[in-house]
Design an enzyme around this catalytic site. Structure first.
Site, PDB file in Angstrom:
ATOM      1  CG  ASP A   1      28.427  15.573 -34.297  1.00  0.00           C
ATOM      2  OD1 ASP A   1      27.534  13.811 -34.798  1.00  0.00           O
ATOM      3  OD2 ASP A   1      29.459  14.609 -34.432  1.00  0.00           O
TER       4      ASP A   1
HETATM    5  C1  BGC Z   1      29.177  11.076 -34.460  1.00  0.00           C
HETATM    6  C2  BGC Z   1      29.538  12.139 -35.986  1.00  0.00           C
HETATM    7  C3  BGC Z   1      28.361  10.442 -36.732  1.00  0.00           C
HETATM    8  C4  BGC Z   1      27.384  10.523 -35.870  1.00  0.00           C
HETATM    9  C5  BGC Z   1      25.828   9.809 -36.496  1.00  0.00           C
HETATM   10  C6  BGC Z   1      27.702  10.819 -33.891  1.00  0.00           C
HETATM   11  O1  BGC Z   1      28.631   9.816 -32.912  1.00  0.00           O
HETATM   12  O2  BGC Z   1      30.340  12.107 -33.755  1.00  0.00           O
HETATM   13  O3  BGC Z   1      30.823  12.299 -36.891  1.00  0.00           O
HETATM   14  O4  BGC Z   1      28.079  11.166 -38.265  1.00  0.00           O
HETATM   15  O5  BGC Z   1      27.109  10.922 -35.098  1.00  0.00           O
HETATM   16  O6  BGC Z   1      26.377   8.046 -36.483  1.00  0.00           O
END
Ligand code: BGC
Length: 963
Positions: free
Chosen positions: A356
């Protein structure tokens, strides 16, 4: 790299603070290593070194000077603060050590299994081996590392290997639509899709979503979300997934993945695993130095939280995103048991694991634990330019801290996933030189924009938004219509006294107070109207203003348009038959009188939540309570106490308690419309006026009071330790499983929902196919993964290419100097040198193939008792034999009933019968045996239940013996 040589460039000296140290140091400095004490001696000694004051020349007469009163005073103050600091540090250390429970440490699992072991990926791996075999070290590293936040057009961009025709991959959110993308569909959210219980719609939405992604040049879609599962009803991101049950979540996710990948876009199963709340999900976001630890026992992990991920892998998912939080006190993105052991060995995952966004907390440790790609490539913070990989990974391979074979596998997993989804086809995915690549920019709506806006010294511009139409195209049809259908089928009607709904467009059948046949209708509540400041007014939709169409955060998108319920109602209700009053203010005085004057009242209320990096009012991601927001409950009371025919529409992110008004006699009907996306208005009028027979069913339980969900169901709003500890002590018992175990009456149970007319089930037949074994067949021999050369190349091969331009904060794989490579002893985690035995439960994608063989077939007949055609959701629950014991004779506790399959059946009205048939697999009939470390199908008599909700199960067949 794609960048052209500059007129001038400067080296950024601060780029790598640890430039003179080897990469193995870097890891232990920046974060905990799986299974290590985060404050081990290594780290402490680094901190000591770093805090060494500069040595200055001594000056004469210093003692005399100290005796000057003002200096003396300063010294006393300094002493006081030093003592205070020491006391606080010792106290802090005591709190730190004393507050981390010994419960639930994550065991080591090494080495990381290589991809290429299953036949369905054989071709892709052969091609990947041929391509990666030609790559240099830095080229491999480039593929594993993002280029940094805002360094390319997408939220995640990897480095390309142009020499060999491997592109920079564009990774873009998300589960509900295409984030930051112009004119793409704002689909109904995951929770709405779960509420449809329609496997075909799940697939079709995935396919259309994938189609749009491909048209916009997105290689990897960051969805679907299947974690959080909804352990905490107020969890901020539950709405991105499909509901609070592993089977509903797993089937919905698998169908979505099949749809997305059907058009050649890589799907991402996220967030693996245990990210059940937003508070403390990541270090520092909530002012705690560490992320929360979700402490989950082995059986619960298998039967609840990892189950949907197993289904995702079985569906062939190309990538899995590890989550921010820790699991059993080891960060999910460097947890070797989770990534190497469960995901790659036991579930046989062949694609790549990405972090993530800045969830990676270490360099070497995360690589060894099974992470394959770091996103967005930055280090511990967004856009800091201090990647834990990039240059650092190059160093770590050159000094042999990370085995070359691991880097080969990391790269091959990414490249194989690319081949597996046929992204090597130039006609489908033209290269950048032929106009391919992303056709949008996440960072501007203008046509022309900066190509690397995250870098302070980039002034490179180009056409970044090509405004490619994707929603309604001749190739893929009308996505708006599909979105409307999903939103309609995701509406759950929970109350309809005396069959008040549907109402007619002409008002016939409704009595009017005025005696002239004109029906007076009031539309109450701001949720029926668009946000007056614009439908996309709040950043990432982080506000609950106007119609609630989605939650907020990275899972939200820009609405291309909105069908606001009040406007659509007005359009549908015939002007000369209805007299409509608008009341968009929830709090305006006089609402009682206005309601009294109406024949029919529609009241719209909502409850919103989102991702924890944004908040709205006092909702910091997770909801603070399970009631309607913005005075919604009070508004319903005020209207329904005065208006005899009130219809309540609730747009919500999840379970919302209705007790404050549900029993009022004026409340004739209640529609839970979840998060409908762009088609909010059309969907609700389709149901209200009977264009569609409501067929949504609750993907969670609605309790009578919050406590009914159980003592561990509340979000942890305040940290209970320096590393907040969240013990999942309820085990398997979340949502309906908890209500059933403790015999608590919900208001509306999981799976519940009404239609215009009833259904009947009869003629249940259960056919066990028989089995001789409690355990699945032995794991078949795996294919041998392709082996590439593991020789460590010469250090010179990783040096910056002559004259190449270097942008500040952009993440590169190169090293500055040969002397950067220091050899030392890397403190490998405990257990690193003890290869683990492969799991009996593994062997195929999703697990041992025998687990997915059909063990039982269930058939029945369904009759539509109403007059209207419509869909009916038939749900299959399983009751395990009583008194199960394990091999040692110890009792194995089982939930009262568990959902194991479902089907949504089209039925014609007026007593037409339809046959139904559903299968149960060996895994469906098994529990996870912690001692034997595999799925066990128990002896004894199972009971199969078939029905319409978790508590409305008219057919049941006892005495089913499978073994
Ligand atoms: C989220 C993810 C997301 C990523 C990219 C993170 O803050 O938890 O689900 O895909 O950001 O935007």
């Amino acid at each position: 790299m794609a960048l052209t040589p500059p007129e001038s460039y400067e080296l950024e000296q601060s780029h790598d603070p640890l430039m003179t140290r080897d990469s193995s140091d870097h890891d232990s400095l920046t974060s905990d290593i799986d299974d290590f004490d985060p404050l081990d001696d290594h780290e402490k000694s680094y901190r000591d070194d770093a805090s060494q004051p500069l040595q200055r020349p001594r000056r004469k007469g210093r003692w005399r000077k100290w005796l000057i009163p003002s200096r003396f005073c300063c010294i006393l103050i300094a002493l006081f603060f030093t003592t205070l600091f020491l006391l606080l540090s010792v106290g802090g250390f005591w709190v730190y050590t004393a507050s981390v429970p010994s419960y639930g440490e994550s065991p080591p699992w090494y080495p990381s299994p290589q991809g290429g072991t299953v036949s369905t990926w054989k071709d892709a791996y052969e091609k990947a081996a041929a391509l990666v075999g030609q790559m240099t070290l830095v080229e491999k590293v480039n593929i594993t590392t993002g280029t940094g936040w805002s360094m390319g057009m997408c939220v995640g961009n990897t480095g390309p290997v142009e020499r060999l025709g491997f592109p920079s991959l564009c990774l873009q959110d998300g589960p509900l639509g295409l984030r930051f993308v112009d004119n793409a569909t704002a689909w109904p959210a995951g929770i709405t899709v779960g509420a449809t219980w329609s496997k075909p719609l799940m697939f079709l939405r995935g396919k259309a979503h994938g189609f749009e992604a491909k048209k916009k040049g997105i290689n990897v879609l960051l969805g679907p979300s299947m974690g959080p599962i909804g352990r905490l009803p107020a969890g901020g991101r539950n709405w991105e997934g499909f509901g609070s049950d592993p089977v509903l979540q797993g089937i919905s996710a698998a169908q979505t993945i099949k749809g997305i990948q059907n058009v050649g876009v890589m799907a991402t199963a996220k967030h693996f695993v245990g990210n059940e709340q937003e508070h403390f999900r990541q270090a520092w976001e909530w002012n705690t130095p560490n992320a929360i630890s979700s402490n989950i026992d082995d059986r619960t992990l298998h039967e609840l939280y990892a189950w949907p991920f197993a289904e995702a892998v079985r569906a062939g998912v190309a990538s899995v995103m590890c989550s921010y939080n820790q699991v059993n006190n080891s960060y999910a993105c460097q947890n070797s048991k989770l990534l190497n052991g469960i995901l790659k060995d036991e579930l046989g995952f062949q694609g790549f694991v990405m972090s993530d966004w800045v969830a990676q907390r270490s360099g070497v440790a995360s690589a060894l634990a099974g992470l394959d790609m770091t996103m967005p490539g930055d280090g511990l913070h967004h856009q800091d330019g201090n990647s834990l990989w990039g240059t650092e990974l190059t160093k770590a391979v050159l000094n042999s801290s990370v085995p070359m074979q691991r880097l080969n596998d990391m790269t091959m997993r990414v490249v194989a996933a690319w081949y597996q989804t046929q992204q090597d086809s130039h006609s489908q995915w033209p290269p950048v030189s032929a106009g391919g690549g992303p056709t949008f920019s996440s960072w501007t709506n203008e046509k022309v924009g900066n190509l690397h806006p995250g870098s302070p010294d980039s002034s490179d511009t180009g056409i970044v938004n090509k405004f490619v139409p994707v929603r309604n195209t001749p190739e893929d049809g009308d996505h708006d219509a599909l979105a409307r259908r999903i939103a309609t089928e995701g509406i759950v009607m929970v109350k309809n006294t005396d069959g008040f709904l549907p109402v007619s467009k002409t008002g016939s059948g409704l009595t009017s107070k005025d005696g002239y046949g004109i029906v007076k209708v009031g539309i109450f509540g701001e949720d029926a109207y668009p946000n007056p400041d614009g439908i996309n007014n709040c950043v990432d939709r982080a506000c609950n203003v106007g119609t609630l169409t989605m939650g907020w955060g990275s899972g939200a998108v820009e609405l291309p348009y909105l069908s606001p319920p009040a406007f659509t109602l007005r359009r549908i209700m015939e002007e000369d038959k209805y007299n409509i009053t608008d009341w968009a203010d929830n709090h305006k005085p006089g609402i009682e009188q206005a309601a009294k004057e109406q024949d029919v009242c529609f009241v719209f209320i909502s409850s919103d939540a989102g991702e924890g990096y944004l908040g709205w009012e006092d909702v910091k991601g997770d909801r603070n309570e399970l009631y309607a927001q913005k005075g919604g409950d009070e508004m319903v009371r005020r209207v329904a106490s005065n208006c005899e025919k009130t219809v309540v529409v609730l747009h919500t992110v999840g379970p919302t308690i209705l007790e404050r008004w549900i029993d009022l006699p004026g409340v004739k009907a209640v529609l839970i419309a979840h998060l409908p996306g762009q088609e909010a208005g059309q969907a609700i009028v389709d149901v209200i006026f009977g264009e569609a027979n409501p067929s949504g069913r609750l993907p969670y339980t609605i309790a009578k009071k919050p406590e009914d969900y159980g003592p561990t169901s509340e979000v942890m709003y305040l940290p209970n330790a320096v590393v907040p500890q969240q013990n999942f002590t309820e085990g398997l018992y979340i949502d309906y499983r908890y209500f059933d175990k403790h015999d608590i009456d919900p208001r509306y149970e999981f799976g519940y929902g009404l239609s215009y007319g009833g259904f009947k089930l009869n003629s249940l037949m259960v056919h066990p196919l028989g089995s001789a074994n409690h355990e699945a067949l032995p794991r078949p021999d795996a294919l041998k993964p392709p082996q590439l050369d593991t020789t460590i190349p010469s250090v010179d091969s990783a040096l910056w290419p002559q004259g190449m331009r270097k942008l500040k904060k952009y993440i590169y794989p190169y090293i500055d100097s040969v002397s950067d490579i220091k050899h030392g002893k890397y403190p490998y985690p405990n257990g690193y040198d003890t290869p683990q035995a492969v799991s009996k439960a593994g062997g195929g994608e999703g697990g041992n193939h025998d687990l997915f063989n059909t063990a039982v077939n269930v058939r029945a007949e369904l009759t539509n008792l109403g007059t209207m055609d419509g869909f009916c959701v038939v749900q299959l629950y399983l009751e395990f034999p009583p008194n199960i014991v394990d091999a040692d004779g110890e009792p194995v506790d089982m939930p009262v009933r568990v959902l194991r399959n479902f089907d949504k059946i089209w039925t014609e009205g007026s007593h037409k019968r339809t046959r139904i048939s559903m299968d149960l697999t060996r895994k469906d009939l098994s529990y996870w045996d912690v001692k034997r470390q595999t799925w066990i199908m128990p002896d004894g008599e199972f009971r199969v239940h078939l029905g319409f909700s978790s508590r409305d199960l008219p057919l049941s067949m006892p005495g089913m013996i499978v073994i």
